[in-house]
Design an enzyme around this catalytic site. Structure first.
Site, PDB file in Angstrom:
ATOM      1  CE  LYS A 148      -3.830   2.025   2.713  1.00 48.15           C
ATOM      2  NZ  LYS A 148      -4.658   1.882   3.934  1.00 48.15           N
TER       3      LYS A 148
ATOM      4  CB  SER B 247      -8.163   3.750   3.069  1.00 48.50           C
ATOM      5  OG  SER B 247      -7.251   3.118   3.960  1.00 48.50           O
TER       6      SER B 247
ATOM      7  CB  SER C  66      -8.246   0.763   5.921  1.00 49.61           C
ATOM      8  OG  SER C  66      -8.965   1.953   5.797  1.00 49.61           O
TER       9      SER C  66
HETATM   10  N1  GLN Z   1     -13.180   4.145   6.721  1.00 50.75           N
HETATM   11  C1  GLN Z   1     -12.452   4.568   7.861  1.00 50.75           C
HETATM   12  C2  GLN Z   1     -12.035   6.018   7.711  1.00 50.75           C
HETATM   13  O1  GLN Z   1     -12.361   6.560   6.726  1.00 50.75           O
HETATM   14  C3  GLN Z   1     -11.283   3.678   8.108  1.00 50.75           C
HETATM   15  C4  GLN Z   1     -10.045   4.056   7.390  1.00 50.75           C
HETATM   16  C5  GLN Z   1      -8.854   3.218   7.754  1.00 50.75           C
HETATM   17  O2  GLN Z   1      -8.956   2.182   8.403  1.00 50.75           O
HETATM   18  N2  GLN Z   1      -7.704   3.703   7.343  1.00 50.75           N
HETATM   19  O3  GLN Z   1     -11.412   6.602   8.536  1.00 50.75           O
END
Ligand code: GLN
Length: 483
Positions: free
Chosen positions: A73, A148, A172
């Site tokens: 990532k 994400s 995420s």
């Molecule tokens: N969807 C969550 C957010 O927008 C989780 C994001 C994540 O785990 N990086 O913060």
């Protein structure tokens, strides 16, 4: 030779060690898959086949992950490679060092390969917040892959990677794994070093793997876990082999069903698949126990206060002086900061910085941030109480199937609400895994459903054993069904 791109890591290693094929063949299989399908999927922001091939030629296949390419990532530093975090503010930035997880992967013989797309600074649930491209769900390219870490999940699903690393601050890893039909593991807080992971919310962030099987996730965790003097929040623990409970059944295992995670309004098709999976676990010997996590309803509010507060502090470093984008011809220093950040950050990141600054500002700190920290303690206590009765929890990963690209971009609140089943685990610091539990048909396409197991803090070995037992019994080769 048949196409290697659909193999698991364990199958790859068997082939490497028997001489049936080589690590270079594996890199070439990924390369040809990326060239044929990534123009539609858009999982990768960058890739360098030449250096991956050079590493493959030298790989020592006797090492635990010897010769296995692993996608990364774009939020994890790999020496000499771009690390943009999906943001324009870091366009052109090259990492000057390896994150600890990368050094550990290399020491285990793996080949870190490619940069995977993500929501900007890991803020989002759909990968639509990337400043560069929208990654598509391989099951239906009109839909989002989740986020994400959408690129990391889609690459494994589309056979453009054998396994990848992502980061999980509020779901995420687990949510995109669910939406793409692959396995995704969020380790307990402190299990894996965060050194070299660009920080979003430091008290919640953890790095973890995506793969085609729980077994492969365990193998990667074996490589990346451990105390790191460069991350004071990584824990000093006895060395552990996370594969020791694989290949068992569920006799004697108590699984808790959190009643707050089976709410009205959740997609009934998801509920059916998850309930069928729960029955399957029972038939494997698990004892089912209903449990309650009474503070679940506050988890989203608490998360979006704490995560934004931490993000507002962490992202202050992107000031155009030290990293990446710099505004041209500023009138003065303030103008330099203001324009650099105005030009460099996307709207979701700005929204979070503003929210986070607000909840930390004097006069509001006690009412928001401090109160959120207190409720975080209550949420953590809910899990402690539940784990006194059961070994792990079983529940859905996401209340929704993969939705259409564009459907929610103008409705951030709706996007946040869909994090309901994943964020509490980060607030509590526990471990969690999402495994595929079936497919649902929509608009003539099959869409994957994810089953989540949540484990006690630092109980990954047991968690992986439970997930593996389910996965073996369900024997769903849903990955191979992608057109
Ligand atoms: N969807 C969550 C957010 O927008 C989780 C994001 C994540 O785990 N990086 O913060």
């Amino acid at each position: 030779m048949s196409d290697l791109s659909s193999l698991t890591i364990s199958e790859l290693q068997t082939g490497f060690r028997s001489g049936a094929f080589t690590p270079a063949d594996a890199v070439r299989a990924i390369e040809s898959r990326i060239e044929s399908i990534d123009p539609q999927i858009q999982a990768y922001l960058a890739r360098d086949f030449d250096s991956a091939l050079a590493a493959a030629e030298k790989a020592d296949v006797s090492l635990p992950l010897g010769g296995v390419p692993i996608g990364i990532k774009d939020v994890i530093n790999v020496w000499g490679e771009q690390c943009t975090c999906g943001s324009k503010i870091l366009a052109g930035y090259k990492a000057p060092y390896d994150a600890t997880v990368i050094s550990k992967l290399r020491a285990a013989g793996a080949i870190p390969f490619g940069r995977l797309n993500m929501d900007e600074f890991a803020m989002g649930s759909s990968t639509e917040n990337s400043a560069y491209q929208i990654t598509r769900n391989p099951w239906d390219t009109t839909r989002i892959p989740g986020g994400s870490s959408g690129g990391s999940a889609a690459a494994v699903a589309a056979r453009e990677a054998f396994a990848t690393l992502g980061s999980d601050t509020g779901g995420s890893i687990r949510q995109p794994a669910a939406l793409c039909g692959v396995v995704g593991l969020k380790p307990s807080y402190g299990r894996v070093s965060r050194y070299g992971l660009v920080a979003f919310a430091s008290s919640l962030d953890q790095i973890g793997p995506f793969a085609r099987s729980t077994r492969d996730c365990a193998a990667i965790l074996n490589a990346i876990a451990g105390k790191d003097p460069r991350d004071s929040t990584s824990l000093e623990l006895p060395e552990e082999d996370f594969t020791t409970r694989l290949g068992r059944d569920l006799k004697g295992v108590k699984l808790g069903i959190p009643k707050e995670y089976f709410v009205d309004g959740m997609d009934s098709r998801i509920r059916k698949k998850v309930e069928a999976a729960i029955r399957q676990c029972e038939s494997l010997g698990a004892e089912l126990v209903e449990v309650s996590l009474p503070h679940t309803e506050y988890a989203i509010g608490v998360y979006y206060i704490i995560a934004t507060a931490e993000a507002s502090a962490n992202l202050a470093r992107f000031d155009g002086v030290r990293y990446g984008h710099r505004a041209k011809n500023p009138a003065d220093l303030l103008d330099h900061y203001r324009r650099t950040r105005e030009e460099g950050f996307g709207s979701e990141v700005k929204r979070r910085i503003i929210l986070g600054t607000y909840v930390l500002s004097s006069g509001y700190y006690d009412a928001y941030y401090l109160r959120a920290q207190k409720v975080r303690t209550l949420i953590r206590r809910d899990f402690t109480n539940a784990f006194e009765k059961v070994d792990a929890l079983i529940c859905p990963t996401s209340p929704d199937l993969a939705f259409k690209i564009g459907e929610r971009v103008n409705d951030p609140l709706r996007m946040y609400l869909a994090d309901i089943f994943t964020i509490a685990a980060n607030l509590a610091g526990i471990c969690g895994i999402s495994v595929p539990c079936g497919l649902v048909e929509e608009d003539g396409k099959q869409l994957p459903v994810g089953l989540q197991f949540l484990g006690k803090p630092l109980d990954e070995t047991r968690l992986l054993g439970i997930a593996d037992a389910y996965e073996q019994a369900a024997s769903q080769e849903i990955l191979s069904r992608i057109p």
